[in-house]
Design a protein around this motif. Structure first.
Motif, PDB file in Angstrom:
ATOM      1  N   PHE A   8     -10.672 -11.122   5.876  1.00  0.00           N
ATOM      2  CA  PHE A   8     -10.448 -12.344   5.109  1.00  0.00           C
ATOM      3  C   PHE A   8     -10.874 -12.226   3.647  1.00  0.00           C
ATOM      4  CE2 PHE A   8     -10.469 -14.076   9.427  1.00  0.00           C
ATOM      5  CZ  PHE A   8      -9.388 -14.936   9.368  1.00  0.00           C
ATOM      6  N   TYR A   9     -11.777 -11.346   3.333  1.00  0.00           N
ATOM      7  CA  TYR A   9     -12.341 -11.277   1.985  1.00  0.00           C
ATOM      8  C   TYR A   9     -12.109  -9.897   1.371  1.00  0.00           C
ATOM      9  CZ  TYR A   9     -14.693 -15.562   3.338  1.00  0.00           C
ATOM     10  OH  TYR A   9     -14.957 -16.835   3.762  1.00  0.00           O
ATOM     11  N   ARG A  10     -11.722  -9.909   0.087  1.00  0.00           N
ATOM     12  CA  ARG A  10     -11.542  -8.657  -0.638  1.00  0.00           C
ATOM     13  C   ARG A  10     -12.849  -8.263  -1.319  1.00  0.00           C
ATOM     14  NH1 ARG A  10      -6.613 -11.283  -2.082  1.00  0.00           N
ATOM     15  NH2 ARG A  10      -4.791 -10.216  -1.257  1.00  0.00           N
ATOM     16  N   HIS A  11     -13.123  -6.977  -1.337  1.00  0.00           N
ATOM     17  CA  HIS A  11     -14.305  -6.478  -2.028  1.00  0.00           C
ATOM     18  C   HIS A  11     -13.902  -5.263  -2.847  1.00  0.00           C
ATOM     19  CE1 HIS A  11     -17.032  -9.057   0.281  1.00  0.00           C
ATOM     20  NE2 HIS A  11     -16.275  -8.766   1.332  1.00  0.00           N
ATOM     21  N   GLY A  12     -14.553  -5.065  -3.992  1.00  0.00           N
ATOM     22  CA  GLY A  12     -14.258  -3.896  -4.801  1.00  0.00           C
ATOM     23  C   GLY A  12     -12.917  -3.999  -5.501  1.00  0.00           C
ATOM     24  N   LEU A  13     -12.371  -2.851  -5.889  1.00  0.00           N
ATOM     25  CA  LEU A  13     -11.109  -2.789  -6.610  1.00  0.00           C
ATOM     26  C   LEU A  13      -9.978  -2.345  -5.690  1.00  0.00           C
ATOM     27  CD1 LEU A  13     -12.246  -1.096  -9.943  1.00  0.00           C
ATOM     28  CD2 LEU A  13     -11.720  -3.511  -9.563  1.00  0.00           C
ATOM     29  N   SER A  14      -8.783  -2.824  -5.995  1.00  0.00           N
ATOM     30  CA  SER A  14      -7.593  -2.405  -5.253  1.00  0.00           C
ATOM     31  C   SER A  14      -6.665  -1.648  -6.195  1.00  0.00           C
ATOM     32  CB  SER A  14      -6.851  -3.614  -4.680  1.00  0.00           C
ATOM     33  OG  SER A  14      -7.690  -4.372  -3.829  1.00  0.00           O
ATOM     34  N   ARG A  15      -5.962  -0.674  -5.667  1.00  0.00           N
ATOM     35  CA  ARG A  15      -4.997   0.051  -6.497  1.00  0.00           C
ATOM     36  C   ARG A  15      -3.778  -0.829  -6.776  1.00  0.00           C
ATOM     37  NH1 ARG A  15      -3.311   5.721  -4.334  1.00  0.00           N
ATOM     38  NH2 ARG A  15      -2.402   5.728  -6.439  1.00  0.00           N
ATOM     39  N   MET A  16      -3.299  -0.784  -8.013  1.00  0.00           N
ATOM     40  CA  MET A  16      -2.115  -1.549  -8.387  1.00  0.00           C
ATOM     41  C   MET A  16      -0.868  -0.733  -8.056  1.00  0.00           C
ATOM     42  SD  MET A  16      -2.878  -3.607 -11.914  1.00  0.00           S
ATOM     43  CE  MET A  16      -3.850  -5.125 -11.868  1.00  0.00           C
ATOM     44  N   LEU A  17      -0.434  -0.845  -6.831  1.00  0.00           N
ATOM     45  CA  LEU A  17       0.725  -0.086  -6.372  1.00  0.00           C
ATOM     46  C   LEU A  17       2.020  -0.879  -6.497  1.00  0.00           C
ATOM     47  CD1 LEU A  17      -0.851   1.490  -3.165  1.00  0.00           C
ATOM     48  CD2 LEU A  17      -0.645   2.497  -5.444  1.00  0.00           C
ATOM     49  N   GLY A  18       1.901  -2.170  -6.811  1.00  0.00           N
ATOM     50  CA  GLY A  18       3.081  -3.028  -6.859  1.00  0.00           C
ATOM     51  C   GLY A  18       3.250  -3.775  -5.554  1.00  0.00           C
ATOM     52  N   ARG A  19       3.564  -5.057  -5.652  1.00  0.00           N
ATOM     53  CA  ARG A  19       3.700  -5.882  -4.462  1.00  0.00           C
ATOM     54  C   ARG A  19       5.140  -5.870  -3.963  1.00  0.00           C
ATOM     55  NH1 ARG A  19      -0.443 -10.882  -4.860  1.00  0.00           N
ATOM     56  NH2 ARG A  19       0.598 -11.288  -2.871  1.00  0.00           N
ATOM     57  N   SER A  20       5.324  -6.298  -2.741  1.00  0.00           N
ATOM     58  CA  SER A  20       6.656  -6.329  -2.154  1.00  0.00           C
ATOM     59  C   SER A  20       7.501  -7.434  -2.774  1.00  0.00           C
ATOM     60  CB  SER A  20       6.555  -6.551  -0.642  1.00  0.00           C
ATOM     61  OG  SER A  20       7.832  -6.788  -0.077  1.00  0.00           O
ATOM     62  N   THR A  21       8.752  -7.122  -3.064  1.00  0.00           N
ATOM     63  CA  THR A  21       9.661  -8.128  -3.624  1.00  0.00           C
ATOM     64  C   THR A  21      10.186  -9.083  -2.556  1.00  0.00           C
ATOM     65  OG1 THR A  21      11.566  -6.650  -3.350  1.00  0.00           O
ATOM     66  CG2 THR A  21      10.385  -6.548  -5.451  1.00  0.00           C
ATOM     67  N   ARG A 147      -4.105  -0.199 -15.819  1.00  0.00           N
ATOM     68  CA  ARG A 147      -4.420  -0.098 -14.392  1.00  0.00           C
ATOM     69  C   ARG A 147      -3.158   0.194 -13.583  1.00  0.00           C
ATOM     70  NH1 ARG A 147      -7.510  -4.625 -11.402  1.00  0.00           N
ATOM     71  NH2 ARG A 147      -7.496  -2.954  -9.842  1.00  0.00           N
ATOM     72  N   ALA A 148      -2.066  -0.491 -13.910  1.00  0.00           N
ATOM     73  CA  ALA A 148      -0.815  -0.265 -13.192  1.00  0.00           C
ATOM     74  C   ALA A 148      -0.289   1.147 -13.431  1.00  0.00           C
ATOM     75  CB  ALA A 148       0.221  -1.296 -13.614  1.00  0.00           C
ATOM     76  N   ALA A 149      -0.613   1.723 -14.594  1.00  0.00           N
ATOM     77  CA  ALA A 149      -0.132   3.064 -14.930  1.00  0.00           C
ATOM     78  C   ALA A 149      -0.741   4.143 -14.042  1.00  0.00           C
ATOM     79  CB  ALA A 149      -0.425   3.370 -16.395  1.00  0.00           C
ATOM     80  N   GLU A 153       4.428   5.807  -9.332  1.00  0.00           N
ATOM     81  CA  GLU A 153       5.749   5.176  -9.298  1.00  0.00           C
ATOM     82  C   GLU A 153       6.019   4.327 -10.525  1.00  0.00           C
ATOM     83  OE1 GLU A 153       8.422   2.211  -6.411  1.00  0.00           O
ATOM     84  OE2 GLU A 153       6.352   2.727  -5.881  1.00  0.00           O
ATOM     85  N   HIS A 154       4.978   3.688 -11.069  1.00  0.00           N
ATOM     86  CA  HIS A 154       5.166   2.754 -12.183  1.00  0.00           C
ATOM     87  C   HIS A 154       4.560   3.249 -13.494  1.00  0.00           C
ATOM     88  CE1 HIS A 154       6.590  -0.154  -9.260  1.00  0.00           C
ATOM     89  NE2 HIS A 154       5.490   0.012  -8.549  1.00  0.00           N
ATOM     90  N   ARG A 155       4.131   4.526 -13.533  1.00  0.00           N
ATOM     91  CA  ARG A 155       3.416   5.023 -14.714  1.00  0.00           C
ATOM     92  C   ARG A 155       4.266   4.947 -15.984  1.00  0.00           C
ATOM     93  NH1 ARG A 155       1.651   9.496 -12.789  1.00  0.00           N
ATOM     94  NH2 ARG A 155      -0.418   8.648 -12.324  1.00  0.00           N
ATOM     95  N   SER A 156       5.487   5.410 -15.923  1.00  0.00           N
ATOM     96  CA  SER A 156       6.340   5.436 -17.116  1.00  0.00           C
ATOM     97  C   SER A 156       6.593   4.023 -17.649  1.00  0.00           C
ATOM     98  CB  SER A 156       7.668   6.114 -16.787  1.00  0.00           C
ATOM     99  OG  SER A 156       8.531   6.101 -17.898  1.00  0.00           O
ATOM    100  N   THR A 157       6.902   3.110 -16.746  1.00  0.00           N
ATOM    101  CA  THR A 157       7.146   1.720 -17.155  1.00  0.00           C
ATOM    102  C   THR A 157       5.898   1.095 -17.744  1.00  0.00           C
ATOM    103  OG1 THR A 157       8.796   1.460 -15.416  1.00  0.00           O
ATOM    104  CG2 THR A 157       7.843  -0.551 -16.325  1.00  0.00           C
ATOM    105  N   ALA A 158       4.771   1.278 -17.074  1.00  0.00           N
ATOM    106  CA  ALA A 158       3.517   0.666 -17.521  1.00  0.00           C
ATOM    107  C   ALA A 158       3.097   1.202 -18.891  1.00  0.00           C
ATOM    108  CB  ALA A 158       2.420   0.922 -16.495  1.00  0.00           C
ATOM    109  N   LEU A 159       3.236   2.492 -19.103  1.00  0.00           N
ATOM    110  CA  LEU A 159       2.839   3.079 -20.391  1.00  0.00           C
ATOM    111  C   LEU A 159       3.775   2.636 -21.512  1.00  0.00           C
ATOM    112  CD1 LEU A 159       1.787   6.684 -19.327  1.00  0.00           C
ATOM    113  CD2 LEU A 159       0.313   4.741 -19.922  1.00  0.00           C
ATOM    114  N   THR A 160       5.034   2.414 -21.190  1.00  0.00           N
ATOM    115  CA  THR A 160       5.950   1.870 -22.193  1.00  0.00           C
ATOM    116  C   THR A 160       5.514   0.473 -22.620  1.00  0.00           C
ATOM    117  OG1 THR A 160       7.781   3.145 -21.243  1.00  0.00           O
ATOM    118  CG2 THR A 160       8.359   1.333 -22.723  1.00  0.00           C
ATOM    119  N   TYR A 161       5.126  -0.335 -21.652  1.00  0.00           N
ATOM    120  CA  TYR A 161       4.577  -1.652 -21.974  1.00  0.00           C
ATOM    121  C   TYR A 161       3.345  -1.517 -22.873  1.00  0.00           C
ATOM    122  CZ  TYR A 161       7.287  -4.826 -18.969  1.00  0.00           C
ATOM    123  OH  TYR A 161       8.283  -5.615 -18.424  1.00  0.00           O
TER     124      TYR A 161
END
Length: 423
Positions: A8-21, A147-149, A153-161
């Motif tokens: 039920f509870y989140r602790h620490g950091l989570s990787r930004m892998l992208g959420r489901s559409t 963080r998203a970079a 999978e999302h490194r190129s897009t995130a770094l462009t941002y």
């Protein structure tokens, strides 16, 4: 017991892998709702300053300041909301970055008044505080994208941002703190906005699946929530006007009309905004999201302007302010017209049928225009106000008395076509 609790509870950091559409039941989070509160306050300051500028006879400077300040507020909200729709982890780092962005919005709102005053007095633009708040928000956004970079999978897009946002912020530092003429400042600011607006377009083209994994139903809900927040300005404007009228006349026919028309205007604009649900089309045609999302900036500003124009009604009854009925009616009517045209354009873009429901939208444009003519002819304010109100109310009536069938058919055709390249 501990395993159950960890579920039920989140602790620490989570990787930004992208959420489901296609995540089921995705709705706005409590953090996003908290985030929206500071924008409600910022819009309140923006609308009040805009109304004051018009009341003192500085229409064009106030309009310029309103557009500049409003664009900064809305753009910061848009960037955060699309990022959160795709990558929200709700961990402590994401929350702290969001808090930093909220602080930036507050600083930006504090800087709106000096910026308005400088333009109204013909002085160099005093936008340092406002730009500082904006940069705080955008630097926090850079941190989020970094963080998203970390996701391959999302490194190129995130770094462009990251690169585009950073370049724009360097430009804003130059705009705010390097001494320039008004013309040079406007040119530099325009270049900064070009970078800001092109950044997402360039970045999303580099996304692995054609775009970052934003959720269509979630993002449509987020935009509808901001529409409701901007509608809060129409309520504030109505209250401000009613207070002034009752202070001068007591509870008169004028005060009753102002309150009734203001609330009816709020309800009619809300009603028309939700005539066509966006999420089903965005789910099928994700490429239509850019124009849809950017186009909302005009729509949001128009709603805030409606609220500011309702606020202006009170100035007509202020013995220390000399504001004509024509000015008030023109401002309110123009705001409603811009809103109606923006809404029609957004719906036409989504459905790809630009002429099918134009009959529904005509009252929202023609009746406010008629109100301006009536004001110039010398008819009383209350009558002109009711004619402006008849615009969005007419759209609602046309829709509810049968026009909804055409809109429903448009929606069904748009969804049935299915996704196509460039759609």
């Amino acid at each position: 017991m501990s395993d159950h609790t960890e579920g039920f509870y989140r602790h620490g950091l989570s990787r930004m892998l992208g959420r489901s559409t296609t995540e089921h039941g995705r709705v706005a989070s409590p953090l996003e709702l908290l985030f929206d509160l500071v924008f409600a306050a910022a819009f309140g300051v923006l609308g009040t300053q805009f109304a004051h500028g018009i009341a003192i006879g500085e229409m064009m400077p106030a309009l310029g300041a309103f557009a500049f300040g409003g664009a900064a507020i809305i753009w910061a909200w848009i960037n955060y909301s699309w990022f959160a729709s795709a990558f929200d982890t709700d961990d402590w780092a994401f929350r702290l970055m969001t808090m930093l962005q909220m602080a930036g919005v507050i600083v930006l709102a504090i800087g709106l008044a000096p910026m308005f005053e400088s333009l109204e007095h013909g002085e160099p633009i005093a936008n340092q505080v406002m730009v500082a708040g904006y940069i705080v928000m955008r630097v926090a956004m850079i941190g989020q994208w970094l963080r998203a970079a970390r996701s391959a999978e999302h490194r190129s897009t995130a770094l462009t941002y990251v690169v585009c946002i950073a370049i724009a912020q360097v430009g804003w530092v130059i705009v705010a703190w390097v001494p320039m003429t008004l013309q040079a400042t406007l040119v530099a600011a325009a270049l900064c906005w070009v970078v800001e607006l092109l950044g997402p377009i360039l970045a999303e083209r580099r996304a692995a699946n054609g775009s970052t994994p934003w959720h269509p139903h979630h993002i449509a809900e987020r935009y509808s929530l901001l529409a409701i927040i901007t509608l809060g300005e129409t309520v504030i404007g109505t209250i401000a006007a009613a207070q002034e009228v009752t202070a001068e006349e007591g509870w008169s026919a004028n005060s009753i009309v102002v309150i009734a028309a203001g609330i009816a205007m709020t309800f009619a604009v809300w009603w028309t905004y939700f005539l066509l649900p966006s999420a089903p089309i965005l789910e099928v045609h994700r490429r239509r999201a850019f124009v849809w999302g950017y186009g909302h900036a005009v729509l949001f500003l128009a709603i805030v302007a409606v609220g500011a124009s309702l606020h202006l009604i009170g100035y007509v009854f202020d013995p220390e302010v000399h504001l004509s009925t024509v000015t008030v009616v023109s401002c309110l009517a123009a705001s409603v017209i811009v809103y109606s045209l923006a809404l029609y354009a957004i719906h036409a873009w989504l459905t790809r049928e630009p002429t099918k429901n134009i009959g529904l939208q005509l009252p929202g444009v023609l009746l406010p225009a008629l109100a301006i003519v009536l004001a110039v002819a010398g008819l009383p304010l209350w009558l002109c106000l009711l004619v402006v109100l008849a615009g969005p109310v007419g759209v609602v009536v046309a829709y509810e008395t049968g026009g909804w069938r055409g809109v429903d058919a448009q929606l069904r055709r748009a969804v049935a076509v299915g996704p196509t390249v460039g759609a």
